[in-house]
Each structure stands twice: as structure tokens, then as C-alpha cells.
Motif scaffolding. Sequence first.
Motif, PDB file in Angstrom:
ATOM      1  N   ASP A 274       9.850 -24.783  -6.147  1.00  0.00           N
ATOM      2  CA  ASP A 274      10.500 -23.279  -6.028  1.00  0.00           C
ATOM      3  C   ASP A 274       9.638 -22.817  -7.331  1.00  0.00           C
ATOM      4  OD1 ASP A 274      10.781 -23.810  -3.324  1.00  0.00           O
ATOM      5  OD2 ASP A 274      11.643 -21.686  -3.511  1.00  0.00           O
ATOM      6  N   LEU A 275      10.831 -24.024  -8.700  1.00  0.00           N
ATOM      7  CA  LEU A 275      10.420 -23.241 -10.094  1.00  0.00           C
ATOM      8  C   LEU A 275       8.711 -23.652 -10.094  1.00  0.00           C
ATOM      9  CD1 LEU A 275      12.903 -26.069 -11.220  1.00  0.00           C
ATOM     10  CD2 LEU A 275      12.794 -23.103 -11.236  1.00  0.00           C
ATOM     11  N   GLY A 276       7.834 -24.130 -10.082  1.00  0.00           N
ATOM     12  CA  GLY A 276       6.450 -24.130 -10.505  1.00  0.00           C
ATOM     13  C   GLY A 276       5.782 -22.566  -9.595  1.00  0.00           C
ATOM     14  N   VAL A 277       5.802 -22.546  -8.634  1.00  0.00           N
ATOM     15  CA  VAL A 277       5.210 -21.402  -7.804  1.00  0.00           C
ATOM     16  C   VAL A 277       6.159 -19.704  -8.180  1.00  0.00           C
ATOM     17  CG1 VAL A 277       5.130 -20.446  -5.503  1.00  0.00           C
ATOM     18  CG2 VAL A 277       4.673 -22.747  -5.355  1.00  0.00           C
ATOM     19  N   GLN A 278       7.321 -19.765  -8.396  1.00  0.00           N
ATOM     20  CA  GLN A 278       7.751 -18.736  -8.875  1.00  0.00           C
ATOM     21  C   GLN A 278       6.907 -18.775 -10.411  1.00  0.00           C
ATOM     22  OE1 GLN A 278       8.817 -16.317  -7.125  1.00  0.00           O
ATOM     23  NE2 GLN A 278       9.160 -18.069  -5.326  1.00  0.00           N
ATOM     24  N   ALA A 279       7.344 -19.214 -11.154  1.00  0.00           N
ATOM     25  CA  ALA A 279       6.683 -18.992 -12.833  1.00  0.00           C
ATOM     26  C   ALA A 279       4.947 -18.377 -12.334  1.00  0.00           C
ATOM     27  CB  ALA A 279       6.753 -20.476 -13.342  1.00  0.00           C
TER      28      ALA A 279
ATOM     29  N   ALA B 224      -6.342 -29.025  -7.182  1.00  0.00           N
ATOM     30  CA  ALA B 224      -7.492 -28.400  -7.386  1.00  0.00           C
ATOM     31  C   ALA B 224      -7.757 -27.193  -8.381  1.00  0.00           C
ATOM     32  CB  ALA B 224      -7.793 -28.219  -5.962  1.00  0.00           C
ATOM     33  N   ALA B 225      -6.820 -26.544  -8.016  1.00  0.00           N
ATOM     34  CA  ALA B 225      -6.110 -25.224  -9.061  1.00  0.00           C
ATOM     35  C   ALA B 225      -6.328 -25.426 -10.333  1.00  0.00           C
ATOM     36  CB  ALA B 225      -4.410 -24.328  -8.724  1.00  0.00           C
ATOM     37  N   LEU B 226      -5.637 -26.649 -11.185  1.00  0.00           N
ATOM     38  CA  LEU B 226      -5.876 -27.177 -12.606  1.00  0.00           C
ATOM     39  C   LEU B 226      -6.934 -27.164 -12.769  1.00  0.00           C
ATOM     40  CD1 LEU B 226      -3.374 -27.822 -14.239  1.00  0.00           C
ATOM     41  CD2 LEU B 226      -3.629 -30.054 -14.161  1.00  0.00           C
ATOM     42  N   THR B 227      -6.972 -28.096 -11.495  1.00  0.00           N
ATOM     43  CA  THR B 227      -9.052 -28.349 -12.191  1.00  0.00           C
ATOM     44  C   THR B 227     -10.208 -27.003 -12.379  1.00  0.00           C
ATOM     45  OG1 THR B 227      -9.084 -29.813 -10.873  1.00  0.00           O
ATOM     46  CG2 THR B 227     -11.248 -29.628 -11.706  1.00  0.00           C
ATOM     47  N   TYR B 228      -9.776 -26.226 -11.645  1.00  0.00           N
ATOM     48  CA  TYR B 228     -10.372 -25.180 -11.521  1.00  0.00           C
ATOM     49  C   TYR B 228      -9.617 -24.505 -12.752  1.00  0.00           C
ATOM     50  CZ  TYR B 228     -11.838 -20.205 -10.569  1.00  0.00           C
ATOM     51  OH  TYR B 228     -12.379 -18.628 -10.853  1.00  0.00           O
ATOM     52  N   PHE B 229      -8.980 -24.050 -13.263  1.00  0.00           N
ATOM     53  CA  PHE B 229      -8.276 -23.697 -15.051  1.00  0.00           C
ATOM     54  C   PHE B 229      -8.490 -23.862 -15.952  1.00  0.00           C
ATOM     55  CE2 PHE B 229      -5.113 -23.757 -18.163  1.00  0.00           C
ATOM     56  CZ  PHE B 229      -4.725 -22.530 -18.404  1.00  0.00           C
ATOM     57  N   ALA B 230      -8.929 -25.324 -15.551  1.00  0.00           N
ATOM     58  CA  ALA B 230      -9.776 -26.163 -16.677  1.00  0.00           C
ATOM     59  C   ALA B 230     -10.754 -25.580 -16.817  1.00  0.00           C
ATOM     60  CB  ALA B 230      -9.374 -27.515 -17.050  1.00  0.00           C
TER      61      ALA B 230
ATOM     62  N   GLY C 135       2.290 -21.872 -20.384  1.00  0.00           N
ATOM     63  CA  GLY C 135       2.724 -21.556 -18.363  1.00  0.00           C
ATOM     64  C   GLY C 135       1.833 -22.051 -17.684  1.00  0.00           C
ATOM     65  N   THR C 136       0.839 -21.461 -17.775  1.00  0.00           N
ATOM     66  CA  THR C 136       0.349 -21.524 -16.146  1.00  0.00           C
ATOM     67  C   THR C 136      -0.084 -22.988 -15.395  1.00  0.00           C
ATOM     68  OG1 THR C 136      -1.324 -19.442 -16.368  1.00  0.00           O
ATOM     69  CG2 THR C 136      -2.064 -21.292 -15.068  1.00  0.00           C
ATOM     70  N   VAL C 137      -0.395 -24.241 -16.838  1.00  0.00           N
ATOM     71  CA  VAL C 137      -0.510 -25.546 -17.082  1.00  0.00           C
ATOM     72  C   VAL C 137       1.321 -26.174 -16.498  1.00  0.00           C
ATOM     73  CG1 VAL C 137      -1.460 -27.499 -18.380  1.00  0.00           C
ATOM     74  CG2 VAL C 137      -1.997 -25.781 -18.759  1.00  0.00           C
ATOM     75  N   ILE C 138       1.677 -25.680 -16.927  1.00  0.00           N
ATOM     76  CA  ILE C 138       3.332 -26.137 -16.769  1.00  0.00           C
ATOM     77  C   ILE C 138       3.196 -25.676 -15.338  1.00  0.00           C
ATOM     78  CG2 ILE C 138       5.727 -25.360 -16.974  1.00  0.00           C
ATOM     79  CD1 ILE C 138       4.908 -26.302 -20.222  1.00  0.00           C
ATOM     80  N   ALA C 139       3.626 -24.816 -14.839  1.00  0.00           N
ATOM     81  CA  ALA C 139       3.861 -24.070 -13.581  1.00  0.00           C
ATOM     82  C   ALA C 139       3.213 -24.799 -12.285  1.00  0.00           C
ATOM     83  CB  ALA C 139       3.399 -22.533 -13.417  1.00  0.00           C
ATOM     84  N   ILE C 140       1.201 -25.054 -12.269  1.00  0.00           N
ATOM     85  CA  ILE C 140       0.574 -25.740 -11.565  1.00  0.00           C
ATOM     86  C   ILE C 140       1.245 -27.145 -11.646  1.00  0.00           C
ATOM     87  CG2 ILE C 140      -1.454 -26.466 -10.808  1.00  0.00           C
ATOM     88  CD1 ILE C 140      -2.341 -23.639 -11.857  1.00  0.00           C
ATOM     89  N   SER C 141       1.578 -28.006 -12.377  1.00  0.00           N
ATOM     90  CA  SER C 141       2.090 -29.417 -13.010  1.00  0.00           C
ATOM     91  C   SER C 141       3.383 -29.091 -12.029  1.00  0.00           C
ATOM     92  CB  SER C 141       1.868 -29.535 -14.343  1.00  0.00           C
ATOM     93  OG  SER C 141       0.681 -30.015 -14.618  1.00  0.00           O
ATOM     94  N   LEU C 142       3.732 -28.864 -11.737  1.00  0.00           N
ATOM     95  CA  LEU C 142       5.493 -28.817 -11.295  1.00  0.00           C
ATOM     96  C   LEU C 142       4.920 -28.963  -9.592  1.00  0.00           C
ATOM     97  CD1 LEU C 142       7.673 -26.463 -13.282  1.00  0.00           C
ATOM     98  CD2 LEU C 142       7.472 -28.856 -13.803  1.00  0.00           C
TER      99      LEU C 142
END
Length: 409
Positions: free
Chosen positions: A325-330, A391-397, A292-299
Amino acid sequence: MIQNTDAADAPIAEPDGARGIGTGLTILFAFACGALAANLYYAQPLVALIGADTGLPVSLESFIVTAAQVGYAIGLVLLVPLGDIVENRKLILATTALNLVSLAGLALLPGLAALFAMTLLVGITSCAAQMIVPLAANLAPASQRGAVVGNVMTGLLGGILLARPIASFLAEYLGWRGVFGVSGLAVGAILVAGLFLVPERRPSAGKGYGDLIASLGRLFIEEPVLRRRGLYHAAMFASFSMFWTAAPIILFREPFNFTSSGVALFTLAGVFGVFAAPVAGRLADRGHARRGTVIAISLAIAAFVLAWFGKTVFWPLLLAGIVIDLGVQANLVLGQREIYQLNETIRNRLNAVYMTTFFLGGALGSSLASPLLENFGWAAICLVGAGLPAAALTYFAISEGRTTHASGA
């Protein structure tokens, strides 16, 4: 589960949900959270109007939004943790009363100095919303706590999502100062109702104020889940604030030439973000928080790809508003779920650290919006806006690939 909680972080000894919470009080709490949180977002579609009225340079207009967000972060750090040591009813009502005073000042006092001072104070005192949520959790019986907190958070989320269209509609008829005047009326009504309906909650004596505040920094340093989730959402909220501050500015200009009512209709796109919360919650409950985090950040990244084509064409901009808004709220819901699992005895402080971290990110995003737009154009907004969640997605990975903690985050 937090491993570094010391004796100073011992549980507050009090009956679990001893007083209970009825439907009326739950509705009051939800409405209050929504009205208080909305104060941070009214200015986003109005910065061009406020700047033109006050003589603020165009490149500095977005700092109006920044002042409110920085104020909120200050309140989260310095005021919200007091809920662990100060009688909650008095704390909430006093903070709400100061919010009413600051809204009146924002609506009535002239000059740029008053504008920024009152905006900062509105932000600081709007943190009363984050005092109400833990109080609702503490008043609710354990068997109903999730439902009660969910209902209160729905009100808070509704206030955030409706603030921009409400502000734009009201500004068309009442001017930007009238928007904050109407907000003051709503907060005043909440204050009167709260005097009669909000019950007392007296925490047991514990930390001194200095120790309480110092513990916030230790939590951020020592608890990796809290730190990571805060930083993920700081990047997301920075891009969110940048988009919703810059997009209304370009809609007032050629080739769109929107009125305030037109911008209001555009900002209603953000309301679709409310549908992300239950979906994200179900994903997390089923052990899919990482996915879910990957999807949200990717949105969020995808939203700025769409926005790239929205400088002169409206529909990509509209779609970008829905997607971000979908990505940030998720991502917000996923992060809250993870941090609330850490240690139930210090939820006020966990909440304060998490919210402060990402609201500082939001303040950064809104402060960058006008300078980037004026000096480098819409393309710069899109590039930086996409770069932050990337950058957040990279940090997540990097960070989440090294851990397999049981929550599935």
C-alpha cells in the motif's frame, strides 16, 4: 508541456474559481469521493463469502472485483470527460443517483447475472468521484486550489483504504449484501446533500461528444509522460489488486481460519498507505520524482517477497500488506503530479486517461487472483505479483533513461 494539443483542445473559457468553495462543500466533496471510490473495494475481502452464497465457482470469485474495476474504467472513458462539455452539477448528481440505484440492485437482486450486472454498473457510476475532483479544482480560487484538491483527494484515498476493513466488519453482522446496502445509504445521503449544496458549473460550448472521446486515445498515443505514468501504475495496481483479492481468501482457510472480523483487522494494514502520499508529494516537489518512482515500485516488489513467506505465517503477510500500500499510494501521487503539469486546460481528460489505464491494470490483477491461486497456489500469486512491478521498473529504466524533461520525472 503537451506539444500536440490542437485547436479542438482549446481552453474552456470561464472565470477562474469565480464562485469559490467553502469548508462545508469541501467536506461534502471529500466524503462523496471517499464513499464512491470505496464501492470498488468492498468486494475484495468478501469474494469468498459472495461466491459461497451465490454458487460462483471458486476459480471465478475474483471476477467480482474485476467487474467493478472494468466498470470504473468504462465510466472514466465514457462519462468523466463529459465534465468538459456538460453542466457539472447535473452530471454529478445524475451519475450519483444511478450509483444509488445500482447499489440497491446489488443488495437486493438475486442471481449471478444480477450480481455481475449490478457490480459493473456500480463501477461505472462510481466514476462520479472523478467528476467531483476537477469541479473542486475549478471552483477553488487559484491561491487555494492545491489545498482544496488535496483535501478532496484525502477523502478519496481514505475511502479506498477504509473500504476493505469496513466491508469485513459489516459482513460479520449484516452479510455481504448488507455492506452494499449501507453504502447505498451513504450515497443516498450524499445525493440529498448535493441537491442543496453543489453549485452549477457550465463549461463553454466546445467539442462534440465523439471528438471528446476520440481525443483520449490521441492523448495516450501522443503524450509520452501520460503514457508512461499510466503504464507504470497499471502494473502496480495489477499487483495491488491481486494481493488484496487473494490474501483474504487464504486467511479464511487453514491454517489461519480467520472470521470476517479477523480479515477486517488484517485489511486495516492498508490504511498505513495514507502516509506515503505526503512523503511522495514532497519528494516530487523537491525534484526527486524519479528517485521516488524507483522506491515506490521497488516497495511493491519487496511486498511480494515478504508475502512469499506468508502462506502459513501471518506476520510476513501483514507486513506485505503495509508495504504494497505504501508503494502503490506513493506511485499514484507521483504520477498524478507529473500528468497535472502537462496542460491545465484538459485536466479532466488527462485524469480520465491516467485513471482508465491503471484501473484496467487493476482489473487484470484481480481477474488473475482466483485462477492463479486455485490452479498454481500462493507461490504463483507472489511470482506474478512481483513480476508486474519488476516489468514496470524495467520499462522505467529504459524509457526514463532516455529523457531529461524539466519536471524531473
